[in-house]
Design an enzyme around this catalytic site. Structure first.
Site, PDB file in Angstrom:
ATOM      1  N   HIS A  52     -11.935  -2.713  -7.647  1.00 46.22           N
ATOM      2  CA  HIS A  52     -10.606  -2.221  -8.127  1.00 46.22           C
ATOM      3  C   HIS A  52     -10.048  -3.293  -8.900  1.00 46.22           C
ATOM      4  O   HIS A  52     -10.309  -4.462  -8.739  1.00 46.22           O
ATOM      5  CB  HIS A  52      -9.653  -2.173  -6.703  1.00 46.22           C
ATOM      6  CG  HIS A  52     -10.167  -0.841  -5.686  1.00 46.22           C
ATOM      7  ND1 HIS A  52      -9.389  -0.408  -4.836  1.00 46.22           N
ATOM      8  CD2 HIS A  52     -11.179  -0.019  -5.681  1.00 46.22           C
ATOM      9  CE1 HIS A  52      -9.924   0.472  -4.211  1.00 46.22           C
ATOM     10  NE2 HIS A  52     -11.037   0.737  -4.683  1.00 46.22           N
ATOM     11  N   GLU A  54      -6.986  -4.333  -8.804  1.00 47.37           N
ATOM     12  CA  GLU A  54      -6.233  -5.568  -8.242  1.00 47.37           C
ATOM     13  C   GLU A  54      -7.276  -6.589  -7.772  1.00 47.37           C
ATOM     14  O   GLU A  54      -7.128  -8.001  -7.825  1.00 47.37           O
ATOM     15  CB  GLU A  54      -5.416  -4.863  -6.989  1.00 47.37           C
ATOM     16  CG  GLU A  54      -4.510  -3.971  -7.352  1.00 47.37           C
ATOM     17  CD  GLU A  54      -5.058  -2.469  -7.414  1.00 47.37           C
ATOM     18  OE1 GLU A  54      -4.074  -1.680  -7.149  1.00 47.37           O
ATOM     19  OE2 GLU A  54      -6.146  -2.286  -7.306  1.00 47.37           O
ATOM     20  N   CYS A  82      -3.958   0.187  -2.706  1.00 51.31           N
ATOM     21  CA  CYS A  82      -4.733   0.664  -1.503  1.00 51.31           C
ATOM     22  C   CYS A  82      -4.799  -0.179  -0.172  1.00 51.31           C
ATOM     23  O   CYS A  82      -4.505  -1.343  -0.526  1.00 51.31           O
ATOM     24  CB  CYS A  82      -6.131   1.207  -1.853  1.00 51.31           C
ATOM     25  SG  CYS A  82      -7.356  -0.004  -2.123  1.00 51.31           S
ATOM     26  N   CYS A  85      -6.910  -3.282  -1.313  1.00 57.48           N
ATOM     27  CA  CYS A  85      -6.411  -4.357  -2.102  1.00 57.48           C
ATOM     28  C   CYS A  85      -5.019  -4.821  -1.426  1.00 57.48           C
ATOM     29  O   CYS A  85      -4.765  -6.106  -1.660  1.00 57.48           O
ATOM     30  CB  CYS A  85      -5.877  -3.495  -3.232  1.00 57.48           C
ATOM     31  SG  CYS A  85      -7.297  -2.957  -4.239  1.00 57.48           S
TER      32      CYS A  85
END
Length: 146
Positions: A52, A54, A82, A85
Site C-alpha cells: 500500500h 502508506e 486501511c 496501514c
C-alpha cells in the site's frame, strides 16, 4: 499554494503514470509541511496485497530519518488508511493523518476503537478533506476492474 493543493497536483501526475494500479498515493511531510517522501500503491504491479502507498511512504521516510518513529511528521494519503496501514501509522507514532476519500465503514483507521488505540499509547489526529476528484479515480479504477 497550500500543502493539500500541492498534494492533489502530485496525485494527478502520479495517477496518470500508474494507469493499471489502485490510485492510492501517499506522502510523508515534516510537521512544517516540507515534503519528505511519497509513494504510489504497487499492489497490482507486485501482486503483493501489502504494498500500500502508506506503508511504502512510511518505509521510505523511516530510511531517510534513521529512526524508529515519525512522531514529528504528517501523512497525507488519497484514501483513508486501511486497518493494515493504520497499524503501521500507530506503530511509527505519526501524530497526524490527512486523507481525501473515506474508507467503507469498518475498513479504515476511523473504525479503530478508542480502547484499542489507547492500548498502543498513541492517538493520531485524523482529518478527512473530501475531494471528488480522488473519489472519481477510485470509482473509475474499480469499475473497469469488475
Amino acid at each position: 499554494m497550500d500543502i493539500y493543493e500541492s498534494f492533489l497536483e502530485r496525485y494527478s501526475i502520479e495517477v496518470s503514470k500508474h494507469k493499471n494500479e489502485i490510485p492510492s498515493y501517499s506522502e510523508v511531510l515534516t510537521k512544517d509541511g516540507e515534503f519528505l517522501t511519497s509513494s504510489f500503491n504497487s499492489v497490482e504491479q507486485t501482486l503483493n496485497p501489502t504494498k500500500h502507498s502508506e506503508i511504502l511512504a512510511i518505509e521510505a521516510a523511516l530510511s531517510l530519518t534513521d529512526g524508529r518513529y515519525l512522531s514529528d511528521h504528517i501523512l497525507l494519503t488519497a484514501l483513508e488508511p486501511c486497518l493494515l496501514c493504520a497499524g503501521a501509522i500507530l506503530r511509527v507514532k505519526l501524530p497526524e493523518v490527512v486523507y481525501f476519500v473515506p474508507a467503507k465503514p469498518g475498513e479504515g483507521i476511523s473504525s479503530y476503537t478508542t480502547e484499542s488505540i489507547y492500548l498502543l499509547n498513541h492517538f493520531p489526529k485524523c482529518t478527512l478533506i473530501p475531494k471528488s476528484q480522488i473519489k472519481f479515480e477510485f470509482l473509475s479504477f474499480f469499475k473497469e476492474k469488475r
